[in-house]
Design an enzyme around this catalytic site. Structure first.
Site, mmCIF file in Angstrom:
data_model
loop_
_atom_site.group_PDB
_atom_site.id
_atom_site.type_symbol
_atom_site.label_atom_id
_atom_site.label_comp_id
_atom_site.label_asym_id
_atom_site.label_seq_id
_atom_site.Cartn_x
_atom_site.Cartn_y
_atom_site.Cartn_z
ATOM 1 N N GLY A 68 0.636 -1.214 -0.023
ATOM 2 C CA GLY A 68 -0.163 0.039 -0.019
ATOM 3 C C GLY A 68 0.812 1.256 -0.017
ATOM 4 N N SER A 69 2.108 1.323 -0.644
ATOM 5 C CA SER A 69 2.758 2.462 -0.477
ATOM 6 C C SER A 69 2.138 3.421 -1.343
ATOM 7 C CB SER A 69 4.175 2.376 -0.806
ATOM 8 O OG SER A 69 4.349 1.781 -2.294
ATOM 9 N N ASN A 70 1.580 3.174 -2.526
ATOM 10 C CA ASN A 70 0.888 4.105 -3.466
ATOM 11 C C ASN A 70 -0.431 4.651 -2.938
ATOM 12 O OD1 ASN A 70 2.386 5.104 -5.823
ATOM 13 N ND2 ASN A 70 2.045 3.076 -6.196
ATOM 14 N N ARG A 96 -14.059 -14.612 -11.285
ATOM 15 C CA ARG A 96 -13.806 -13.165 -11.405
ATOM 16 C C ARG A 96 -15.211 -12.478 -11.336
ATOM 17 N NH1 ARG A 96 -10.440 -12.507 -16.584
ATOM 18 N NH2 ARG A 96 -10.734 -10.455 -16.144
ATOM 19 N N MET A 147 -3.515 -6.512 -7.592
ATOM 20 C CA MET A 147 -2.806 -7.681 -8.315
ATOM 21 C C MET A 147 -4.077 -8.846 -8.913
ATOM 22 S SD MET A 147 0.010 -6.575 -8.419
ATOM 23 C CE MET A 147 0.623 -8.063 -9.498
ATOM 24 N N ARG A 148 -5.241 -8.098 -9.336
ATOM 25 C CA ARG A 148 -6.364 -9.067 -9.722
ATOM 26 C C ARG A 148 -6.655 -8.191 -11.143
ATOM 27 N NH1 ARG A 148 -6.141 -13.532 -8.249
ATOM 28 N NH2 ARG A 148 -8.399 -14.085 -9.129
ATOM 29 N N LEU A 177 -9.633 -7.285 -13.634
ATOM 30 C CA LEU A 177 -10.871 -7.097 -13.589
ATOM 31 C C LEU A 177 -11.543 -7.224 -15.021
ATOM 32 C CD1 LEU A 177 -10.267 -3.427 -11.907
ATOM 33 C CD2 LEU A 177 -11.358 -5.515 -10.770
ATOM 34 N N HIS A 193 1.102 1.870 -13.298
ATOM 35 C CA HIS A 193 1.861 0.943 -14.005
ATOM 36 C C HIS A 193 3.315 1.309 -13.775
ATOM 37 C CE1 HIS A 193 2.635 -2.936 -16.328
ATOM 38 N NE2 HIS A 193 3.268 -2.092 -16.980
ATOM 39 N N ASP A 253 -3.440 -3.117 -19.410
ATOM 40 C CA ASP A 253 -2.650 -1.905 -19.474
ATOM 41 C C ASP A 253 -2.528 -1.248 -20.627
ATOM 42 O OD1 ASP A 253 -1.786 -2.471 -16.796
ATOM 43 O OD2 ASP A 253 -0.203 -4.013 -17.415
#
Length: 208
Positions: free
Chosen positions: A16-18, A69, A94-95, A97, A113, A149
């Site tokens: 969770g740094s971002n 999903r 990290m999933r 969508l 990204h 991405d």
């Protein structure tokens, strides 16, 4: 009179740094957004602690509890709507969508990204940049679309690749740039100065 802040949700999976960079930015009275919900899909992730320390509601929606999903994304969507969320930031989430989810939130869903897209979508971006002998690497904030991405870029920041860099050193330098870039990009979107139109990002002049 201070303008109302946009209600933001952050989706995270790890340290969770971002998320922290967004929480810190939102403290400023003149910042146009406030983190109103954090959703984490990994029980025990550090991002949970960061949200709790900031006094932000956090929900753990474990993808392993869902049979695929679509129901997992439906649970996230329900939580977002219940909290009246207006913009969603993926921060180390990290999933993958589903297309249905990304279309439902199109233009309101941002991702960070660790590469200068369209270079190196997917994983192991720092390793790939080093193997290619790149002189510059960096990070990208983009709107999310169904293709991995591949959504239109909002902002990018390049960092130099230095002699003697390994993956960890390069990753740390890129992460520093991420922590500045994500709040800047979210600010533009929350103010309505950056938006997605016809599959492209339109950014109003910063001087206007």
């Amino acid at each position: 009179m201070t303008a109302r802040k946009k209600r933001i949700a952050v989706l995270a999976s790890g340290r969770g740094s971002n998320l922290q960079s967004l929480l810190d930015a939102c403290v400023a009275p003149d910042y146009p957004a406030a983190v109103s919900l954090v959703i984490v899909n990994v029980p025990g992730a550090k991002a949970i602690d960061r949200a709790q320390q900031a006094g932000v509601p956090v929900e753990v929606i474990n993808h392993k509890d869902y049979a695929g999903r679509e129901p997992f994304d439906a649970a996230i969507d329900a939580a977002l709507r219940k909290a009246d969320i207006e913009l969603v930031c993926l921060a180390g989430f990290m999933r993958l969508l589903t297309p249905g989810f990304t279309r439902a939130w199109e233009g309101r869903l941002l991702n960070i990204h660790p590469s200068l897209l369209p270079a190196y979508p997917g994983l192991h971006t720092h390793r790939r940049a080093l193997e290619a002998g790149d002189k510059f690497h960096g990070c990208t904030i983009h709107f999310v679309t169904p293709d991995l991405d591949a959504g239109p870029t909002i902002l990018q920041q390049a960092v130099p690749v230095q002699d003697g860099d390994d993956e960890d050193k390069l990753a740390a330098r890129v992460l520093e740039a991420e922590h500045v870039l994500y709040p800047a990009a979210l600010k533009l979107v929350a103010e309505g100065r950056a938006r997605m139109e016809n599959g492209k990002t339109v950014i109003e002049s910063l001087d206007s």
